[in-house]
Design a protein around this motif. Structure first.
Motif, PDB file in Angstrom:
ATOM      1  N   TRP A 117       0.839  -1.208   0.000  1.00 32.17           N
ATOM      2  CA  TRP A 117       0.000   0.000   0.000  1.00 32.17           C
ATOM      3  C   TRP A 117       0.869   1.252   0.000  1.00 32.17           C
ATOM      4  O   TRP A 117       0.616   2.206  -0.723  1.00 32.17           O
ATOM      5  CB  TRP A 117      -0.887   0.027   1.257  1.00 32.17           C
ATOM      6  CG  TRP A 117      -1.944  -1.028   1.290  1.00 32.17           C
ATOM      7  CD1 TRP A 117      -2.504  -1.653   0.213  1.00 32.17           C
ATOM      8  CD2 TRP A 117      -2.588  -1.567   2.449  1.00 32.17           C
ATOM      9  NE1 TRP A 117      -3.457  -2.549   0.636  1.00 32.17           N
ATOM     10  CE2 TRP A 117      -3.532  -2.514   2.012  1.00 32.17           C
ATOM     11  CE3 TRP A 117      -2.474  -1.337   3.821  1.00 32.17           C
ATOM     12  CZ2 TRP A 117      -4.338  -3.237   2.887  1.00 32.17           C
ATOM     13  CZ3 TRP A 117      -3.276  -2.048   4.688  1.00 32.17           C
ATOM     14  CH2 TRP A 117      -4.204  -2.994   4.226  1.00 32.17           C
ATOM     15  N   PHE A 174      -1.179   6.237   0.280  1.00 31.18           N
ATOM     16  CA  PHE A 174      -1.321   7.132   1.434  1.00 31.18           C
ATOM     17  C   PHE A 174      -0.655   8.486   1.210  1.00 31.18           C
ATOM     18  O   PHE A 174      -0.644   9.325   2.098  1.00 31.18           O
ATOM     19  CB  PHE A 174      -0.725   6.470   2.687  1.00 31.18           C
ATOM     20  CG  PHE A 174      -1.296   5.110   2.983  1.00 31.18           C
ATOM     21  CD1 PHE A 174      -2.651   4.853   2.832  1.00 31.18           C
ATOM     22  CD2 PHE A 174      -0.471   4.067   3.419  1.00 31.18           C
ATOM     23  CE1 PHE A 174      -3.189   3.606   3.101  1.00 31.18           C
ATOM     24  CE2 PHE A 174      -0.992   2.817   3.698  1.00 31.18           C
ATOM     25  CZ  PHE A 174      -2.351   2.573   3.530  1.00 31.18           C
ATOM     26  N   ASP A 188      -7.633   6.357  11.274  1.00 30.15           N
ATOM     27  CA  ASP A 188      -7.400   5.587  10.053  1.00 30.15           C
ATOM     28  C   ASP A 188      -8.724   5.282   9.368  1.00 30.15           C
ATOM     29  O   ASP A 188      -8.856   5.404   8.151  1.00 30.15           O
ATOM     30  CB  ASP A 188      -6.658   4.291  10.407  1.00 30.15           C
ATOM     31  CG  ASP A 188      -5.995   3.660   9.187  1.00 30.15           C
ATOM     32  OD1 ASP A 188      -5.712   4.409   8.214  1.00 30.15           O
ATOM     33  OD2 ASP A 188      -5.755   2.449   9.206  1.00 30.15           O
ATOM     34  N   ARG A 212      -9.551   6.535   5.724  1.00 28.35           N
ATOM     35  CA  ARG A 212      -9.730   5.504   4.695  1.00 28.35           C
ATOM     36  C   ARG A 212     -11.094   5.648   4.011  1.00 28.35           C
ATOM     37  O   ARG A 212     -11.221   5.488   2.796  1.00 28.35           O
ATOM     38  CB  ARG A 212      -9.593   4.098   5.305  1.00 28.35           C
ATOM     39  CG  ARG A 212      -8.144   3.666   5.508  1.00 28.35           C
ATOM     40  CD  ARG A 212      -8.062   2.314   6.177  1.00 28.35           C
ATOM     41  NE  ARG A 212      -6.701   1.903   6.464  1.00 28.35           N
ATOM     42  CZ  ARG A 212      -5.907   1.253   5.610  1.00 28.35           C
ATOM     43  NH1 ARG A 212      -6.360   0.916   4.412  1.00 28.35           N
ATOM     44  NH2 ARG A 212      -4.678   0.932   5.937  1.00 28.35           N
ATOM     45  N   ARG A 260     -10.932   8.600   1.696  1.00 30.24           N
ATOM     46  CA  ARG A 260     -10.137   8.264   0.517  1.00 30.24           C
ATOM     47  C   ARG A 260     -10.999   7.476  -0.460  1.00 30.24           C
ATOM     48  O   ARG A 260     -11.012   7.744  -1.659  1.00 30.24           O
ATOM     49  CB  ARG A 260      -8.911   7.435   0.933  1.00 30.24           C
ATOM     50  CG  ARG A 260      -7.923   7.176  -0.197  1.00 30.24           C
ATOM     51  CD  ARG A 260      -6.688   6.438   0.304  1.00 30.24           C
ATOM     52  NE  ARG A 260      -5.925   7.215   1.266  1.00 30.24           N
ATOM     53  CZ  ARG A 260      -5.780   6.912   2.547  1.00 30.24           C
ATOM     54  NH1 ARG A 260      -6.333   5.807   3.033  1.00 30.24           N
ATOM     55  NH2 ARG A 260      -5.083   7.677   3.352  1.00 30.24           N
ATOM     56  N   GLY A 275      -2.796   4.101   7.639  1.00 37.37           N
ATOM     57  CA  GLY A 275      -2.580   4.713   6.333  1.00 37.37           C
ATOM     58  C   GLY A 275      -2.122   6.155   6.417  1.00 37.37           C
ATOM     59  O   GLY A 275      -2.805   7.062   5.938  1.00 37.37           O
ATOM     60  N   HIS A 311     -13.821  -2.194   5.381  1.00 38.87           N
ATOM     61  CA  HIS A 311     -12.403  -1.933   5.150  1.00 38.87           C
ATOM     62  C   HIS A 311     -11.780  -0.858   6.039  1.00 38.87           C
ATOM     63  O   HIS A 311     -10.667  -1.032   6.538  1.00 38.87           O
ATOM     64  CB  HIS A 311     -12.163  -1.604   3.675  1.00 38.87           C
ATOM     65  CG  HIS A 311     -10.728  -1.345   3.377  1.00 38.87           C
ATOM     66  ND1 HIS A 311     -10.230  -0.073   3.213  1.00 38.87           N
ATOM     67  CD2 HIS A 311      -9.674  -2.175   3.283  1.00 38.87           C
ATOM     68  CE1 HIS A 311      -8.916  -0.154   3.002  1.00 38.87           C
ATOM     69  NE2 HIS A 311      -8.567  -1.411   3.030  1.00 38.87           N
ATOM     70  N   PRO A 312     -12.436   0.262   6.278  1.00 37.38           N
ATOM     71  CA  PRO A 312     -11.794   1.282   7.120  1.00 37.38           C
ATOM     72  C   PRO A 312     -11.403   0.765   8.501  1.00 37.38           C
ATOM     73  O   PRO A 312     -10.426   1.235   9.072  1.00 37.38           O
ATOM     74  CB  PRO A 312     -12.865   2.373   7.225  1.00 37.38           C
ATOM     75  CG  PRO A 312     -13.653   2.247   5.972  1.00 37.38           C
ATOM     76  CD  PRO A 312     -13.704   0.764   5.702  1.00 37.38           C
ATOM     77  N   PRO A 355      -8.738  -3.315   7.657  1.00 38.64           N
ATOM     78  CA  PRO A 355      -8.222  -3.172   6.294  1.00 38.64           C
ATOM     79  C   PRO A 355      -7.554  -4.428   5.737  1.00 38.64           C
ATOM     80  O   PRO A 355      -7.596  -4.658   4.533  1.00 38.64           O
ATOM     81  CB  PRO A 355      -7.205  -2.027   6.417  1.00 38.64           C
ATOM     82  CG  PRO A 355      -6.801  -2.007   7.844  1.00 38.64           C
ATOM     83  CD  PRO A 355      -8.011  -2.453   8.619  1.00 38.64           C
ATOM     84  N   VAL A 402      -8.145  -0.295  -0.843  1.00 41.75           N
ATOM     85  CA  VAL A 402      -7.747   1.001  -0.277  1.00 41.75           C
ATOM     86  C   VAL A 402      -8.230   2.138  -1.172  1.00 41.75           C
ATOM     87  O   VAL A 402      -8.628   3.194  -0.690  1.00 41.75           O
ATOM     88  CB  VAL A 402      -6.215   1.079  -0.104  1.00 41.75           C
ATOM     89  CG1 VAL A 402      -5.808   2.439   0.455  1.00 41.75           C
ATOM     90  CG2 VAL A 402      -5.717  -0.032   0.803  1.00 41.75           C
TER      91      VAL A 402
END
Length: 894
Positions: A32, A38, A77, A81, A84, A152, A699-700, A703, A720
């Motif tokens: 990642w 990130f 995070d 995330r 994002r 991240g 996922h957040p 992950p 991600v």
RNA sequence: GGGCCUGUAGCUCAGUUGGUAGAGCGCCGCGCUUACACCGCGGGUGUCGUCGGUUCGAGUCCGGCCGGGCCCACCA
């Protein structure tokens, strides 16, 4: 059963049959980072995109990851995330704090151990370079641990408060404040730690009740004598007055006269001061302006001299028999000497009273008169308060705002100088003829002429700044301030400041003050999201002395980073402390395993995200139901994030995955998957869809496991940078179909019936796997006509077959299920079951009847509520009748 | 001395604008029904601290009391 239809290509999966967190998590993180996911972009390319910024509360360079970090970092995070995935240009900026006192103390100890030397064996410059050495070799352990947790953060923008850039920011704002008259130097009573040998600010002092003594001493003799009480007898050596209340008739005649101070023979005046409480003790108080903040005030008002009687180690310097004694040795010695002279009138021991302690080392703080630097907080604090009052900054949860205001609206000037070497040195120089010069970052030191020759007589102030001074600049110093940088333009103000409520005063309020001041009134963050503190499984504070401190790395080893993160998020109610125990992390690990196996099942059965989702006309009711539920959960999760309701979002996903997806949908999917054909195709696609979305939603918080499963399922590059799902319209979002209440109602009926059948079986002691011949009556009168096969499968019921003899029956709504138990019905068990149900139905009937019999209720309650009760009564009456009949038809038993 | 929070199932906690009390873990019973025993199915668990008030109706609003916790504060 085999769930792979003959007409489908044999599905395969690379997923091992066992979920092993370390195998899943290990390989992912660096990928990642390497792919730059990130790394935030502040170039023109990103200019049009909405940005989302969080700066990490910089952990101490000396620190390692503890559960409090893990907790807050997980939440930050998760927030970044999600943003994002929503398409924001996201920056989560990491870094560390130089932590003045903590680091200097630690390195001093380190040097003592490794080289046997003390700080004083080094020059200032050498010592500082040793601290940097230490930092390079031993500092920042936490950074590696943050990678382990999967954070991240944008490592390309990592900052340290002692970096050149941040030091420039410190010096810039210092000079600006100095020039504006908001930083000044003055002789004041400050909190002094005799062990750290430095001044402290008010909030670096912890007050708690200690055992002490209250000693009453007679000053003066005869008619002019006066008795004072003190907990700090040794300070009497520095007394310069006795104070009484102006209206106190007992002492009116003494005001203006002098009394002899015992042991010293000095004559000190008796003064009248409003501050004195005439009801406490004798109503007379000794005044030691150099060693007590109140007394200092009295001294100021009455023009009294201040006599310091201790040095920076709190050793008595006053000439005489006590000189050289530590303050705690001097106290009993002074009391003994006074007793010798017959001066002690009363002694109270133990005497419980509040004593200030150094936050760092717990040493009793000594109020000390000295010259220090202060920030004049008045206008800054006002602005900081107004920003929240005006709604430009939101404190979440709102209940915490009170704490903020309490502090901001009553702030004392901030003592910012520290007598340390490690930190930002105060940029003020003193000249040979009394000049004082404050330097900006680009100014030349005044002790050098332009040609480089030394100009004698100049020296720089030796002190450094409070660590929190540089922390207060963090939201903009890290983005390049004071320069006008692209980062600053793109990412300031930051969006969320997420931290513990325990740090509001130290950090949040001060960032507000300096942010508004330095950035022309633009607040440093829009929202302050306050978390609670992590506690042990019984809600106790974690502390070394209690032995209940847990190293998060241990739990990551045992259960995986995802499990730890999931547990922490699941406990995160805004502003509320989080209890956590190993069993809870294990439970989260179980959840990850469940998710893993659900995905494995799906993949083994050919779940796919290829192609369009089949239309509603092709979906079964079961498909429509799970998609409807998925949409609901998506909405719940999405809304929860907006409100920092991590516990709710995590809980919702937990239940969706486990109780709905796994327990019902996956089971119900087995039938169409086995049947093959178009039915199986539709199911495979819906299954893929549900998993796809749920993995995105999870996922957040988790992950790693979601990434592993999602890439396997979809073949996509990475979760991600995948798109965030949403069931509501919110700009960049993957939309889900609307709710399907009809399908939800149908499935609810199905679940009720199946559960009732299972309960019957359990009560009858039937093995869960035993297939029981059954006849289902009344399906066509309900919406469940199409679900007979589903019901038989889930409740393990066989067809009627030949020679079907019903020996028992159960009811759910309008449906009756007759079972052939080969006559082996357990009558007592059945009686017990029916009796229990009957009692419940009668109670229900009773309650509803009472309510409906209340005229006021009928008249005043909303129709909807009345209607609901009427329905409830009707159902209860039917149940009572049915159950009574069933009971009476049971054969009598001996 | 001020101010704030809190008292709901054995434990730790959720309970939106008042309308039949929920979760996780633990516990009990039955099961190796081939995605998962880190599992499945079923079960029970509570005078929502206490007394009073408002209301047709209160865990939810108001007041008193009792029990926890926290923050601030220069009472010698």
């Amino acid at each position: 059963m085999t769930t792979t239809p003959a007409d489908a290509p044999r599905p395969t999966t690379n997923l091992p049959s066992q979920y092993v967190p370390a195998q899943v998590e290990g390989p992912l993180y660096q990928g990642w980072v390497d792919r730059g996911y990130f790394t935030a972009d502040s170039s023109d390319k990103a200019a049009g995109r909405p940005s989302y910024t969080i700066v990490i509360p910089p952990p101490n360079v000396t620190g390692s990851l503890h559960l409090g970090h893990a907790f807050q970092h997980t939440l930050m995070d998760a927030l970044t995330r999600r943003r994002r995935m929503q398409g924001y240009e996201t920056l989560w900026l990491p870094g560390m704090d130089h932590a003045g006192i903590a680091t200097q103390t630690l390195v001093e100890r380190y040097l003592a151990e490794t080289e046997g030397k003390s700080k004083h064996d080094y020059s200032r410059e050498d010592f500082i370079s040793r601290v940097w050495d230490w930092k390079h070799h031993h500092g920042g352990r936490i950074l590696g641990q943050m990678r382990r947790l999967g954070e991240g953060v944008d490592w390309t923008r990592e900052r340290f408060t002692m970096d050149e850039g941040l030091s420039r920011a410190v010096q810039t704002i210092f000079k600006r404040l100095y020039d504006d008259g908001l930083i000044y130097r003055a002789e004041r009573i400050i909190n002094w730690c005799p062990r750290c040998r430095t001044a402290l600010s008010d909030i670096e002092v912890d007050h708690h009740d200690d055992d002490g003594e209250l000693v009453s001493i007679r000053y003066g003799d005869g008619s002019s004598s006066i008795v004072v009480a003190t907990t700090r007898a040794e300070t009497m050596l520095g007394d310069t007055a006795v104070a009484v209340h102006p209206d106190d008739d007992r002492y009116r005649h003494l005001v203006g006269s002098t009394v002899v101070l015992p042991l010293t023979g000095r004559r000190i005046p008796v003064v009248a001061d409003e501050h004195v409480d005439p009801t406490f003790g004798t109503g007379a108080v000794k005044v030691t302006p150099a060693h007590d903040p109140n007394d200092f005030g009295i001294g100021q008002r009455h023009g009294l001299p201040s006599i310091s009687i201790m040095d920076e180690r709190a050793v008595v310097t006053a000439p005489g028999p006590f000189q050289g004694l530590d303050r705690f040795e001097a106290r009993p010695a002074v009391v003994a000497a006074l007793r010798e002279e017959g001066r002690i009138v009363a002694e109270k021991r133990p005497y419980l009273h509040a004593v200030g302690h150094c936050m760092r080392c717990d040493t009793v703080v000594e109020p000390r008169l000295s010259e220090q630097w202060f920030v004049k907080v008045g206008p800054l604090a006002k602005a900081a308060g107004d920003a929240v009052r005006d709604g430009r900054v939101t404190i979440h949860p709102a209940s915490m705002a009170g704490r903020y205001f309490e502090w901001v609206d009553n702030m004392h000037d901030w003592c910012i100088s520290r007598q340390l070497w490690w930190g930002h040195r105060i940029p003020v120089w003193y000249g040979p003829t009394g000049e004082t010069v404050c330097l900006g970052p680009d100014d030349k030191a005044p002790d050098r002429a332009p040609d480089g020759t030394e100009i004698p007589g100049w020296r720089q102030d030796p002190d450094v700044l409070d660590t929190w001074f540089s922390s207060a600049l963090w939201p903009f110093s890290t983005l390049g301030w004071p320069d006008d940088t692209a980062d600053l333009r793109q990412f300031y103000p930051t969006d969320v400041l997420l931290t513990g409520y325990d740090i509001i005063f130290f950090w949040v309020a001060r960032m507000m003050m300096f942010g508004l001041y330095a950035m022309d009134g633009v607040e440093p963050f829009r929202t302050v999201a306050l978390t609670g503190l992590v506690r042990d499984q019984h809600g106790r504070k974690m502390s070394k002395s209690k032995g209940n401190v847990v190293d998060p790395l241990d739990w990551m080893d045992a259960y995986g980073s995802d499990a730890l993160r999931f547990t922490l998020a699941r406990g995160a109610n805004p502003g509320t402390d989080v209890p956590i125990g190993a069993e809870w992390v294990a439970s989260s690990r179980n959840f990850c395993t469940k998710l893993w196996n659900a995905a494995r099942f799906a993949l083994l059965n050919g779940a796919t995200v290829e192609g369009e989702l089949p239309g509603r006309d092709e979906q079964s009711v079961v498909d429509r139901w799970i998609l409807s539920r998925l949409a609901a959960v998506t909405a719940q999760v999405d809304a929860g994030y907006e409100d920092f309701q991590f516990a709710k979002t995590t809980e919702a996903l937990y239940h969706f995955v486990w109780d709905e997806l796994c327990d019902w949908y996956l089971e119900l999917a087995k039938l169409p998957l086995t049947a093959g054909g178009r039915q199986a195709e539709v199911t495979r696609r819906v299954l893929g869809e549900v998993l796809d979305v749920v993995l995105r939603l999870l996922h957040p918080v988790t992950p790693f496991v979601t990434e592993a499963l999602w890439t396997e399922l979809t073949g996509g590059e990475s979760l991600v940078v995948a798109q965030w799902p949403a069931s509501v319209v919110s700009g960049v979002a993957r939309l889900l179909p609307p709710a399907d209440p009809a399908a939800e109602a149908e499935l609810a009926d199905l679940q009720r019936l199946v559960t009732e059948a299972r309960r019957f079986r359990a009560d009858q002691g039937l093995r869960p796997g035993k297939r029981v011949p059954a006849r289902i009556i009344g399906l066509d009168r309900t919406g469940l006509a199409a679900h007979e096969a589903d019901i038989r499968f889930l409740a393990t019921l066989d067809g009627e077959g030949d020679g079907f003899v019903p020996s028992a029956k159960l009811t759910s709504g309008a449906i009756v299920v007759e079972l052939d138990l080969s006559g082996a019905i357990d009558v007592e068990a059945e009686r017990k079951r029916l009796t229990k149900d009957l009692a419940a139905a009668r109670k229900e009937r009773e309650q509803a009847t009472v309510k409906l019999g209340n005229a006021d209720f009928i008249a005043k309650a909303p129709d909807a509520v009345v209607g609901k009760i009427r329905t409830r009564l009707a159902t209860a009456e039917a149940d009572v009748a049915r159950l009574e009949a069933a009971l009476s038809s049971l054969p009598a038993t001996p």
